[in-house]
Design a protein around this motif. Structure first.
Motif, PDB file in Angstrom:
ATOM      1  N   LEU A  48       0.826  -1.218   0.000  1.00 27.02           N
ATOM      2  CA  LEU A  48       0.000   0.000   0.000  1.00 27.02           C
ATOM      3  C   LEU A  48       0.854   1.258   0.000  1.00 27.02           C
ATOM      4  CD1 LEU A  48      -2.799  -1.049   2.506  1.00 27.02           C
ATOM      5  CD2 LEU A  48      -2.789  -1.222   0.010  1.00 27.02           C
ATOM      6  N   HIS A  87      -7.601  -6.667   9.459  1.00 24.42           N
ATOM      7  CA  HIS A  87      -8.530  -5.749   8.796  1.00 24.42           C
ATOM      8  C   HIS A  87      -9.917  -5.882   9.412  1.00 24.42           C
ATOM      9  CE1 HIS A  87     -10.694  -3.634   5.600  1.00 24.42           C
ATOM     10  NE2 HIS A  87      -9.514  -3.194   5.168  1.00 24.42           N
ATOM     11  N   GLN A  92      -8.578  -9.929   5.742  1.00 19.16           N
ATOM     12  CA  GLN A  92      -7.265  -9.446   5.339  1.00 19.16           C
ATOM     13  C   GLN A  92      -6.443  -9.059   6.566  1.00 19.16           C
ATOM     14  OE1 GLN A  92      -7.476  -7.112   1.312  1.00 19.16           O
ATOM     15  NE2 GLN A  92      -9.267  -6.474   2.491  1.00 19.16           N
ATOM     16  N   PHE A  94      -2.945  -6.527   7.792  1.00 19.92           N
ATOM     17  CA  PHE A  94      -1.919  -5.529   7.497  1.00 19.92           C
ATOM     18  C   PHE A  94      -0.622  -5.942   8.200  1.00 19.92           C
ATOM     19  CE2 PHE A  94      -5.781  -2.823   7.295  1.00 19.92           C
ATOM     20  CZ  PHE A  94      -5.652  -2.375   5.987  1.00 19.92           C
ATOM     21  N   LEU A 116      -0.337  -5.707   2.475  1.00 18.66           N
ATOM     22  CA  LEU A 116      -1.694  -6.206   2.679  1.00 18.66           C
ATOM     23  C   LEU A 116      -1.768  -7.651   2.200  1.00 18.66           C
ATOM     24  CD1 LEU A 116      -4.603  -5.560   3.551  1.00 18.66           C
ATOM     25  CD2 LEU A 116      -5.051  -4.810   1.198  1.00 18.66           C
ATOM     26  N   HIS A 203      -4.612   3.716   6.317  1.00 21.39           N
ATOM     27  CA  HIS A 203      -3.253   3.613   5.865  1.00 21.39           C
ATOM     28  C   HIS A 203      -2.723   4.896   5.240  1.00 21.39           C
ATOM     29  CE1 HIS A 203      -3.321   3.335   1.329  1.00 21.39           C
ATOM     30  NE2 HIS A 203      -4.597   3.221   1.561  1.00 21.39           N
TER      31      HIS A 203
END
Length: 527
Positions: A48, A87, A92, A94, A116, A203
């Protein structure tokens, strides 16, 4: 600093010129070198910040990110912290790497490397390490063969290489049942994670604030909406981070978390659910409890002055102008206003009025009483100003005895060369002569003659001005106003003497007697 080279290829040569150039640089420079194979390699991971998909190679001393456009080499010594954050969607993860100093691309600096991963994505790899190296260097924290979810594998390898703990969310659980709070920071939407020793926003842009850096926090209204609120965090160096558009249901959870961490709450004692709760007005900053607008002290002061003015004037609007006219006395002070007031030249209407007064036989007192009324009338009558219309300025009287200002070197030169410019350019206008002269003056190299003449003229001017002031010239504003006022009053008295009035009850002989220069007494006025 990043340098990029274009090296032309030579098809006739068997040696690759790019590789030869690289070998020469590596041999002579002290740089991070990829000696041997990478310990682990991951293909096309979603990143990201910096945005894109990168191949990540992990070496004993650095990490290499290889993308389609950019490559980054991150020494392991620059890694400060590691975060593994779930997440909010539950699918998901991070993986955040905090860097200091940051990696740079042009003028952009990336303080955080954010990867991610999908929880369902799994990987299996063999580390390019021997069993002895794993035991000696990494103390059995790694295995020769590693497998499982990709985020778990890469986080374990990074933890062993960097030798730092991985920070994960603590006991905080939001209204949605996850450790994340949806909010906005600046112009980007993201997730706020309250941790055990700080908070982190993911983010864009990523922000990490430790509790020991926080001075106070504040719960505030979110743009006038009652369905959301703002969470403001002020650091000890004065920077305020505002996390906005947080759902109202998250307030109780976040408030309890902040309270348990012993952070100073700026508007403590308030509650979104209980508007009548007592609170300290000095500490409340635009909170959601403010159902009524904040009182404006300045507006209240202006309204109070307006009421007092209305009471004094009896409710008549625009009377402030009349009051200022009656109390205005230009001769009492030496201000610039007095000079401007007294130096008004008499207009044709004023002179006509004076002649009418003389013809009607009015005395000095009637003249004095009539004049202010005419000024009131002229002030109260508002003229409509047309677009583009300039305000007419009053012409100042010119003192003929005052020395003239000296000319500059350019004007002295232009006066002498004006005719020559006309002869060279027949039919040229005055404006064009000035413009042409200015261009010629700029190109003139030797200006010493004209500078000397200008300096001499300046000395003469200063000498003449000193003599002029010594002789009484250039009187102050107050003196000029007083002299003009005295002259005006003397002219009025003289005109009254020349045209005596005929009062009722007096004979023609008495009326024809010259008026005394002194004003009549009160007894005479009553008679």
């Amino acid at each position: 600093m990043e340098l990029r080279f274009h090296i032309p290829t030579d098809n006739s040569s068997e040696i690759d010129p790019v590789q030869a150039f690289n070998d020469n640089v590596v041999a002579k420079a002290s740089i991070i070198q990829a000696t041997g194979d990478a310990i682990a390699e991951f293909k096309e991971l979603q990143c990201l910040t910096p945005r894109g998909r990168y191949d990540i190679k992990m070496f004993p001393s650095f990490i290499q990110l290889h993308g389609k456009t950019f490559d980054y080499k991150i020494p392991l010594t620059t890694v400060l912290r590691l975060f593994l954050l779930p997440h909010k969607d539950g699918r998901q993860m991070f993986f955040v790497i905090s860097l200091d100093p940051p990696i740079k691309q042009g003028q952009t600096r990336y303080h955080f490397l954010i990867l991610l991963f999908s929880k369902e994505e799994e990987t299996t790899l063999d580390l390019r390490l021997t069993e002895e190296e794993i035991k000696e260097k990494y103390e059995d924290k790694l295995q020769k063969e590693m497998g499982g979810p990709t985020f778990e594998v890469i986080s374990r390898i990074m933890k062993a290489l960097v030798q730092r703990k991985i920070t994960v969310p603590g006991n905080f659980c939001g209204h949605s049942g996850t450790p994340a709070i949806t909010c906005s920071y600046r112009a980007g939407n993201g997730l706020l994670y309250p941790l055990e020793r700080g908070i982190i926003f993911v983010h864009k842009p990523p922000v990490h604030i430790r509790f020991d850096e926080i001075a106070n926090v504040n719960f505030a209204r979110s743009g006038g909406s009652t369905r959301s609120f703002d969470f403001e965090v002020e650091t000890k160096n004065g920077v305020v981070h505002t996390f906005s558009s947080i759902e109202k249901e998250e307030y109780g959870k976040l408030f309890d978390f902040v309270d348990n961490k012993k952070l100073r709450i700026k508007n403590r004692g308030t509650s979104f659910e209980k508007p009548n709760t007592t609170y300290n007005e000095d500490e409340l900053v635009d909170s959601d409890l403010e159902d009524e607008p904040v009182p404006d002290a300045y507006l209240a002061h202006v309204k109070e002055e307006g009421k007092q003015r209305e009471e004094e004037t009896g409710g008549m609007g625009g009377s402030s102008e009349d009051e200022s006219d009656e109390s205005f006395n230009p001769g009492d002070s030496g201000s610039e206003v007095a000079e401007e007031f007294d130096s008004n030249p008499p207009t044709s209407s004023d002179s006509d009025d004076e002649e009418d007064d003389k013809a009607s036989g009015s005395d000095d007192k009637s003249l004095k009483e009539k004049k202010p009324k005419e000024k009131k009338k002229s002030k109260s009558a508002k003229t409509v100003k047309e677009p583009g219309m300039r305000k007419r300025r009053k012409k100042k009287e010119r003192d003929e005895n005052k020395p003239k200002r000296p000319q500059s070197a350019y004007l002295l030169w232009l006066n002498e060369n004006r005719e020559a410019i006309k002869k060279e350019n027949p039919g040229i206008s005055i404006t064009e002569i000035t413009k042409k002269g200015g261009d010629m003056w700029k190109e003139l190299k030797d200006k010493s003659k004209w500078d000397a003449l200008a300096a001499e003229a300046k000395k003469e001017y200063e000498k003449a001005m000193a003599e002029y002031k010594a002789s009484g010239g250039g009187a102050t504003t107050a003196e000029k106003g007083t002299k003009k006022k005295d002259k005006k009053e003397n002219d009025k008295k003289a005109s009254a003497t020349k045209s005596p009035t005929k009062s009722p009850g007096k004979s023609e002989d008495e009326a024809s007697e010259p008026a005394e220069s002194t004003p009549p007494s009160s007894e005479e006025m009553s008679e």
